[in-house]
Design a protein around this motif. Structure first.
Motif, PDB file in Angstrom:
ATOM      1  N   GLY A  41       0.827  -1.205   0.000  1.00 56.87           N
ATOM      2  CA  GLY A  41       0.000   0.000   0.000  1.00 56.87           C
ATOM      3  C   GLY A  41       0.858   1.249   0.000  1.00 56.87           C
ATOM      4  N   VAL A  42       0.211   2.378  -0.315  1.00 57.48           N
ATOM      5  CA  VAL A  42       0.897   3.668  -0.298  1.00 57.48           C
ATOM      6  C   VAL A  42       0.004   4.696   0.379  1.00 57.48           C
ATOM      7  N   PHE A  43       0.644   5.653   1.039  1.00 58.48           N
ATOM      8  CA  PHE A  43      -0.043   6.791   1.641  1.00 58.48           C
ATOM      9  C   PHE A  43      -0.048   7.916   0.619  1.00 58.48           C
ATOM     10  N   GLN A  44      -1.237   8.398   0.273  1.00 58.28           N
ATOM     11  CA  GLN A  44      -1.366   9.409  -0.771  1.00 58.28           C
ATOM     12  C   GLN A  44      -1.145  10.813  -0.198  1.00 58.28           C
ATOM     13  N   PRO A  45      -0.067  11.495  -0.606  1.00 58.52           N
ATOM     14  CA  PRO A  45       0.145  12.873  -0.141  1.00 58.52           C
ATOM     15  C   PRO A  45      -1.016  13.769  -0.572  1.00 58.52           C
ATOM     16  N   GLY A  46      -1.381  14.665   0.304  1.00 58.41           N
ATOM     17  CA  GLY A  46      -2.458  15.598  -0.020  1.00 58.41           C
ATOM     18  C   GLY A  46      -3.803  15.138   0.494  1.00 58.41           C
ATOM     19  N   THR A  47      -4.214  13.948   0.081  1.00 55.17           N
ATOM     20  CA  THR A  47      -5.511  13.442   0.533  1.00 55.17           C
ATOM     21  C   THR A  47      -5.428  12.793   1.904  1.00 55.17           C
ATOM     22  N   GLY A  48      -4.250  12.267   2.250  1.00 57.14           N
ATOM     23  CA  GLY A  48      -4.104  11.576   3.525  1.00 57.14           C
ATOM     24  C   GLY A  48      -4.733  10.200   3.539  1.00 57.14           C
ATOM     25  N   LYS A  49      -5.086   9.687   2.361  1.00 57.35           N
ATOM     26  CA  LYS A  49      -5.716   8.367   2.281  1.00 57.35           C
ATOM     27  C   LYS A  49      -4.678   7.311   1.929  1.00 57.35           C
ATOM     28  N   VAL A  50      -4.981   6.075   2.329  1.00 60.18           N
ATOM     29  CA  VAL A  50      -4.126   4.947   1.987  1.00 60.18           C
ATOM     30  C   VAL A  50      -4.751   4.181   0.831  1.00 60.18           C
ATOM     31  N   GLU A  51      -3.945   3.866  -0.160  1.00 57.54           N
ATOM     32  CA  GLU A  51      -4.396   3.044  -1.279  1.00 57.54           C
ATOM     33  C   GLU A  51      -3.676   1.700  -1.208  1.00 57.54           C
ATOM     34  N   ALA A  85      -5.840  -4.522   7.312  1.00 53.81           N
ATOM     35  CA  ALA A  85      -5.517  -3.636   8.433  1.00 53.81           C
ATOM     36  C   ALA A  85      -4.013  -3.445   8.591  1.00 53.81           C
ATOM     37  N   VAL A  86      -3.254  -4.532   8.513  1.00 53.86           N
ATOM     38  CA  VAL A  86      -1.804  -4.415   8.722  1.00 53.86           C
ATOM     39  C   VAL A  86      -1.162  -3.589   7.618  1.00 53.86           C
ATOM     40  N   VAL A  87      -1.502  -3.877   6.358  1.00 52.59           N
ATOM     41  CA  VAL A  87      -0.866  -3.136   5.264  1.00 52.59           C
ATOM     42  C   VAL A  87      -1.277  -1.663   5.274  1.00 52.59           C
ATOM     43  N   ILE A  88      -2.499  -1.362   5.716  1.00 53.55           N
ATOM     44  CA  ILE A  88      -2.918   0.042   5.820  1.00 53.55           C
ATOM     45  C   ILE A  88      -2.057   0.767   6.856  1.00 53.55           C
ATOM     46  N   GLY A  89      -1.849   0.118   8.015  1.00 60.09           N
ATOM     47  CA  GLY A  89      -1.016   0.725   9.052  1.00 60.09           C
ATOM     48  C   GLY A  89       0.420   0.898   8.607  1.00 60.09           C
ATOM     49  N   VAL A  90       0.952  -0.097   7.895  1.00 60.63           N
ATOM     50  CA  VAL A  90       2.323   0.003   7.401  1.00 60.63           C
ATOM     51  C   VAL A  90       2.439   1.129   6.371  1.00 60.63           C
ATOM     52  N   ALA A  91       1.413   1.271   5.531  1.00 61.59           N
ATOM     53  CA  ALA A  91       1.433   2.335   4.526  1.00 61.59           C
ATOM     54  C   ALA A  91       1.394   3.715   5.179  1.00 61.59           C
TER      55      ALA A  91
END
Length: 445
Positions: A46-56, A409-415
């Motif tokens: 996963g990646v954390f999207q700069p600007g939106t603050g969302k995880v993809e 859940a785990v990959v979202i937290g890691v992202a």
């Protein structure tokens, strides 16, 4: 002096205004760091999207956000993920899975012999380490970290295709009970895949971050992680943005695969009762396993499901007493069976109740009452099963937190942590893990 202060204040205000305008009107930069969950049964990126603050959480070409942690060696090459899983039943000796159980772990010859008895592929002892013996044009020996690197390389390719740019930096998660050697070998697997690991984060901490617990006022957090093959229960103490793993327990032979096996055995009995014989072709057994997995997933949403699988059954008058390959004659039938949620729960009743044993042990070793737990976090696809959630709810007298997809859940937290390490905005509160060398995980088998 006053003029200098005024100029300094104006400069700071201008910088803040420029930053605000940049965030509002300029396209956000691409993520620089990926978050990787190298799971025992499935893995994700996963990646954390700069600007939106969302995880993809990045999906493959078929839209699937998790990759089976399976690697198959063939004469034509190496298959990874779903391709390997599809052919696993046809080539079991060269299909490797559960490599995470062995990565960096030290064994005695006796311990490894016991552990290897659970698998069809060959596991050999090499000076305290486990190595796998496979055949791909020639006999070869591969390490658990090499298998991990093949999975990580596939995740890296998925991320690069999604981002449209090369990826070289990552944050990766590991079980909280991993020692330094296991963590180092996990990092080595990532390096083999061309990834520079900026931080290793514990899976329970990553899950807690996915639920946003690093930003709220809670103290005692219980993480129940029930996946395809293992159960891990962790008690975290949290103050501010710091997490301390206070106690752990688990069962490394309890998970979704065990629930599937109970239903599969039931179907075998039904087949034998109707046709006086059992399927002997590998393809038929594979299709039954697929139907069982689909039924388990659908029973989390529906009260009953219908299983329909074409089978090529041997004629019971010609099949050998040993139940081997069809020795002559045969017939094709459409096997149909209605499976209810109640039946599934009856078949697995004792396994579902086993979940409470490590939960109780963690609370006892953490000197905590069940009603003192502030938040119960569910992780792993098997926690979707309604009866499992009911068992946990009745034990604690409160609803577990299910606001996040337990598979991810785990990959979202890691992202999220990867976004922090990459300097992405909006800024997040980072989680810090306090090293704790005094706890010991207890396993119930």
């Amino acid at each position: 002096m006053a003029g200098a202060m005024a100029i300094l204040g104006s400069s700071i205000l201008a910088l803040l205004l420029a930053g605000y305008l940049a965030q509002q009107y300029l396209p956000p930069p691409k993520p620089k760091v990926i978050g990787v969950d190298l799971g025992t049964t499935y893995c994700s990126v996963g990646v954390f999207q700069p600007g939106t603050g969302k995880v993809e959480v990045i999906a493959d070409k078929a839209g699937r956000k998790s990759l089976p942690s399976v690697v198959l060696f063939t004469d034509q090459g190496i298959l990874v993920g779903y391709e390997a899983q599809e052919l696993a039943d046809a080539n079991p000796l060269n299909t490797l899975y559960d490599a995470k159980r062995f990565i960096g772990k030290r064994f005695t010859p006796e311990e490894l012999s016991t552990e290897s008895g659970r698998y069809q592929f060959k596991i050999l002892y090499n000076k305290g380490d486990a190595v796998f013996s496979v055949f791909s044009n020639e006999s070869m020996y591969v390490s658990p970290e090499y298998i991990g690197s093949l999975l990580l390389l596939e995740l890296k390719k998925m991320a690069e295709q999604y981002l449209g740019t090369a990826v070289s930096k990552a944050v990766i998660s590991v079980p909280a009970e991993f020692d330094e050697r296991q963590r180092n070998h996990t990092v080595k697997a990532a390096q083999l895949a061309g990834l520079d690991i900026l931080r290793v984060i514990n899976e329970p901490t990553a899950a807690a971050m996915a639920y946003g617990l690093h930003k709220v006022d809670v103290f005692n957090v219980l993480v129940v992680d029930l996946g395809g093959g293992t159960l891990d229960v962790s008690l975290l103490n949290k103050q501010g943005g710091m997490f301390l793993t206070r106690a752990m327990a688990g069962n490394n032979q309890l998970g979704g695969q065990d629930f599937n096996q109970r239903l599969l055995q039931f179907l075998f009995k039904q087949i034998y009762r109707r046709y006086k014989t059992l399927p002997t072709q590998k393809e038929d057994v594979h299709h039954l396993r697929q139907a069982v997995e689909a039924a388990k997933l659908n029973l989390t949403l529906y009260d009953s499901v219908q299983i329909r699988v074409p089978l090529s059954l041997p004629d019971p008058r010609h099949s050998s007493e040993g139940g081997g390959e069809d020795s002559g004659g045969g017939r094709t039938v459409l096997f149909e069976e209605t499976v209810t949620r109640d039946l599934f729960e009856v078949l697995n009743r004792d396994l579902f109740e086993k979940i409470l044993q490590p939960v109780q042990d963690v609370l006892s070793r953490g000197h905590l009452g069940r009603y003192e737990v502030d938040e119960i976090v569910l992780v792993g696809g098997s926690t979707r099963i309604p009866r499992i959630r009911q068992v946990i709810r009745e034990f604690f007298g409160k609803e577990p937190n299910t606001s996040v997809d337990p598979d991810l859940a785990v990959v979202i937290g890691v992202a999220i942590q990867a976004g922090i390490m990459g300097g992405s905005w909006p800024l997040q509160v980072s989680a810090l893990e306090i090293p704790n060398r005094h706890f010991q995980k207890v396993n119930f088998n």
